[in-house]
Design a protein around this motif. Structure first.
Motif, PDB file in Angstrom:
ATOM      1  N   UNK A 143       0.831  -1.197   0.000  1.00  0.00           N
ATOM      2  CA  UNK A 143       0.000   0.000   0.000  1.00  0.00           C
ATOM      3  C   UNK A 143       0.863   1.243   0.000  1.00  0.00           C
ATOM      4  N   UNK A 144       0.231   2.360  -0.286  1.00  0.00           N
ATOM      5  CA  UNK A 144       0.916   3.653  -0.265  1.00  0.00           C
ATOM      6  C   UNK A 144       0.813   4.220   1.148  1.00  0.00           C
ATOM      7  N   UNK A 145       1.954   4.406   1.845  1.00  0.00           N
ATOM      8  CA  UNK A 145       1.912   4.857   3.235  1.00  0.00           C
ATOM      9  C   UNK A 145       1.960   6.370   3.367  1.00  0.00           C
ATOM     10  N   UNK A 146       1.729   6.846   4.596  1.00  0.00           N
ATOM     11  CA  UNK A 146       2.000   8.238   4.922  1.00  0.00           C
ATOM     12  C   UNK A 146       0.804   9.157   4.935  1.00  0.00           C
ATOM     13  N   UNK A 147       0.576   9.787   6.077  1.00  0.00           N
ATOM     14  CA  UNK A 147      -0.501  10.771   6.214  1.00  0.00           C
ATOM     15  C   UNK A 147      -0.152  12.060   5.493  1.00  0.00           C
ATOM     16  N   UNK A 148       1.059  12.561   5.699  1.00  0.00           N
ATOM     17  CA  UNK A 148       1.430  13.888   5.207  1.00  0.00           C
ATOM     18  C   UNK A 148       1.421  13.986   3.688  1.00  0.00           C
ATOM     19  N   UNK A 149       1.793  12.903   3.021  1.00  0.00           N
ATOM     20  CA  UNK A 149       1.880  12.926   1.561  1.00  0.00           C
ATOM     21  C   UNK A 149       0.538  12.686   0.877  1.00  0.00           C
ATOM     22  N   UNK A 150      -0.505  12.386   1.647  1.00  0.00           N
ATOM     23  CA  UNK A 150      -1.754  11.939   1.014  1.00  0.00           C
ATOM     24  C   UNK A 150      -2.668  13.078   0.569  1.00  0.00           C
ATOM     25  N   UNK A 151      -2.275  14.319   0.850  1.00  0.00           N
ATOM     26  CA  UNK A 151      -3.092  15.457   0.434  1.00  0.00           C
ATOM     27  C   UNK A 151      -2.784  15.850  -1.010  1.00  0.00           C
ATOM     28  N   UNK A 152      -3.675  16.633  -1.608  1.00  0.00           N
ATOM     29  CA  UNK A 152      -3.433  17.199  -2.934  1.00  0.00           C
ATOM     30  C   UNK A 152      -3.393  16.166  -4.037  1.00  0.00           C
ATOM     31  N   UNK A 153      -2.573  16.443  -5.050  1.00  0.00           N
ATOM     32  CA  UNK A 153      -2.514  15.575  -6.222  1.00  0.00           C
ATOM     33  C   UNK A 153      -1.978  14.186  -5.900  1.00  0.00           C
ATOM     34  N   UNK A 154      -1.225  14.075  -4.809  1.00  0.00           N
ATOM     35  CA  UNK A 154      -0.663  12.771  -4.445  1.00  0.00           C
ATOM     36  C   UNK A 154      -1.738  11.764  -4.042  1.00  0.00           C
ATOM     37  N   UNK A 158      -4.004  10.588  -5.670  1.00  0.00           N
ATOM     38  CA  UNK A 158      -4.204   9.626  -6.750  1.00  0.00           C
ATOM     39  C   UNK A 158      -3.427   8.339  -6.472  1.00  0.00           C
ATOM     40  N   UNK A 159      -2.213   8.468  -5.920  1.00  0.00           N
ATOM     41  CA  UNK A 159      -1.410   7.280  -5.610  1.00  0.00           C
ATOM     42  C   UNK A 159      -2.100   6.429  -4.544  1.00  0.00           C
ATOM     43  N   UNK A 160      -2.797   7.068  -3.629  1.00  0.00           N
ATOM     44  CA  UNK A 160      -3.466   6.350  -2.534  1.00  0.00           C
ATOM     45  C   UNK A 160      -4.716   5.621  -3.022  1.00  0.00           C
ATOM     46  N   UNK A 161      -5.454   6.251  -3.920  1.00  0.00           N
ATOM     47  CA  UNK A 161      -6.618   5.554  -4.467  1.00  0.00           C
ATOM     48  C   UNK A 161      -6.179   4.373  -5.331  1.00  0.00           C
ATOM     49  N   UNK A 162      -5.103   4.561  -6.084  1.00  0.00           N
ATOM     50  CA  UNK A 162      -4.614   3.495  -6.958  1.00  0.00           C
ATOM     51  C   UNK A 162      -4.008   2.344  -6.164  1.00  0.00           C
ATOM     52  N   UNK A 163      -3.086   2.681  -5.245  1.00  0.00           N
ATOM     53  CA  UNK A 163      -2.304   1.649  -4.562  1.00  0.00           C
ATOM     54  C   UNK A 163      -3.033   1.018  -3.375  1.00  0.00           C
ATOM     55  N   UNK A 164      -3.898   1.784  -2.718  1.00  0.00           N
ATOM     56  CA  UNK A 164      -4.569   1.264  -1.525  1.00  0.00           C
ATOM     57  C   UNK A 164      -5.963   0.719  -1.814  1.00  0.00           C
ATOM     58  N   UNK A 165      -6.670   1.344  -2.731  1.00  0.00           N
ATOM     59  CA  UNK A 165      -8.056   0.933  -3.003  1.00  0.00           C
ATOM     60  C   UNK A 165      -8.141   0.049  -4.238  1.00  0.00           C
ATOM     61  N   UNK A 166      -7.703   0.571  -5.385  1.00  0.00           N
ATOM     62  CA  UNK A 166      -7.847  -0.182  -6.630  1.00  0.00           C
ATOM     63  C   UNK A 166      -7.057  -1.493  -6.607  1.00  0.00           C
ATOM     64  N   UNK A 167      -5.827  -1.434  -6.107  1.00  0.00           N
ATOM     65  CA  UNK A 167      -5.010  -2.651  -6.054  1.00  0.00           C
ATOM     66  C   UNK A 167      -5.640  -3.693  -5.135  1.00  0.00           C
ATOM     67  N   UNK A 168      -6.199  -3.244  -4.021  1.00  0.00           N
ATOM     68  CA  UNK A 168      -6.848  -4.167  -3.086  1.00  0.00           C
ATOM     69  C   UNK A 168      -8.076  -4.806  -3.710  1.00  0.00           C
TER      70      UNK A 168
END
Length: 317
Positions: free
Chosen positions: A83-94, A96-106
């Motif tokens: 999964x894509x880790x990290x609270x601080x990096x999850x805001x803004x354009x980043x 997208x990485x969280x939806x892709x790596x944490x949700x879609x991949x799962x």
């Protein structure tokens, strides 16, 4: 027993792989080596995995594109740590990485798990971030999740998917809500590794906020134990458990312990707190204790001492 470990090159993932090999498992590790932090660190993690009996295979692939049907065809246990880790990096354009790596991949992994005929258990690595600023402490699994960061939202969404697939298709899934994991090989961006490296380098430590924020710190070996015990359980599909170390210490408390362990004062500076960081976490482990018998074995000071030994071996010139 054949196990699949996603995120096998990561902090928890490679620690879990080594334990599984010790227990006699055949392990296939999957990792796409994202650049959230230095890829060389992940390569070194993989290099530490013993493979004398050729029981470990690394598949360098992205869960969003790899042929999961073939990968999971004879899997008996799946540990989904990726999964894509990290609270601080999850805001803004980043995000997208969280939806892709944490949700879609799962979701794609869960679809493939439906066809895995030999599957006995899928263990999903969730997070205490799903609780946000909880209503009560210690927080129970039945308390309302209210994440306060996009990262927490993505982990909760994936957890909900696990529950849906468990309910509708009977996939034997257990979700584990990790509370602030630390120990040897912890990611370089995480607090304890930053603190201990600063103790070695005599550099300054930036603390977000005033340091009074409280965390329920959990040693990595205890996290691995929880994964193994839940993978061997016969709990109903869709079970959700807190995995918490019970430390409930503030960041300032941790800094004092580190000074005692390292024998030198730390150069600490306090900076503006980060949006999405919660003031407190604390997990009630009654459920996992009564259901599978898990309890944390490593207290905060002992865990920090082990973490310090590792940090010196890696960062001291």
């Amino acid at each position: 027993m054949k196990a699949i470990v996603t995120g096998a090159a990561g902090f928890i993932g490679h620690t879990l792989v080594k334990r599984l090999l010790d227990e006699g498992y055949e392990v296939v590790g999957v990792d796409c080596f994202t650049d959230y932090y230095n890829i060389d660190i992940k390569r070194r993690n993989i290099d530490t995995i013993p493979n004398q009996n050729n029981n470990f295979t690394l598949v360098e692939a992205d869960l969003r594109t790899v042929d999961l049907g073939a990968l999971l065809s004879d899997a008996e246990v799946i540990f989904h740590q990726a999964g894509q880790p990290g609270v601080r990096k999850s805001w803004g354009n980043d995000f997208l990485h969280y939806t892709e790596m944490n949700i879609n991949a799962t979701q794609r992994l869960l679809e493939a798990a439906r066809a895995a005929k030999n599957l006995k258990r899928l263990v999903y690595a969730s997070s205490s971030s799903v609780y946000g600023d909880a209503e009560t402490y210690p927080t129970k699994e039945t308390d309302l999740p209210r994440p306060v960061s996009p990262y927490g939202v993505s982990k909760l969404a994936a957890e909900h998917l696990c529950s849906l697939y468990a309910k509708n298709f009977g996939i034997p899934i257990t979700s584990l809500r990790y509370f602030t994991v630390y120990g040897p090989s912890q990611r370089p961006d995480m607090a304890f590794t930053r603190f201990l490296r600063a103790a070695i380098d005599r550099s300054s430590i930036s603390i977000f906020g005033d340091g009074t924020q409280v965390r329920d710190f959990t040693y990595v070996d205890d996290i691995v134990n929880a994964n193994l015990m839940c993978s061997q359980s016969t709990e109903a599909p869709g079970s959700i458990y807190n995995v918490a170390g019970g430390s409930n210490a503030s960041v300032n408390d941790v800094l004092k312990v580190i000074e005692e362990i390292t024998g030198s004062p730390l150069n600490v500076e306090y900076v503006t707190s980060v949006v999405g960081d919660v003031k407190r976490t604390g997990g009630d482990i009654t459920s996992i204790s009564s259901s599978v018998g898990w309890e944390p074995n490593v207290n905060l000071r002992s865990g920090l001492e082990r973490h310090w030994e590792w940090a010196q071996s890696v960062y001291r010139a």
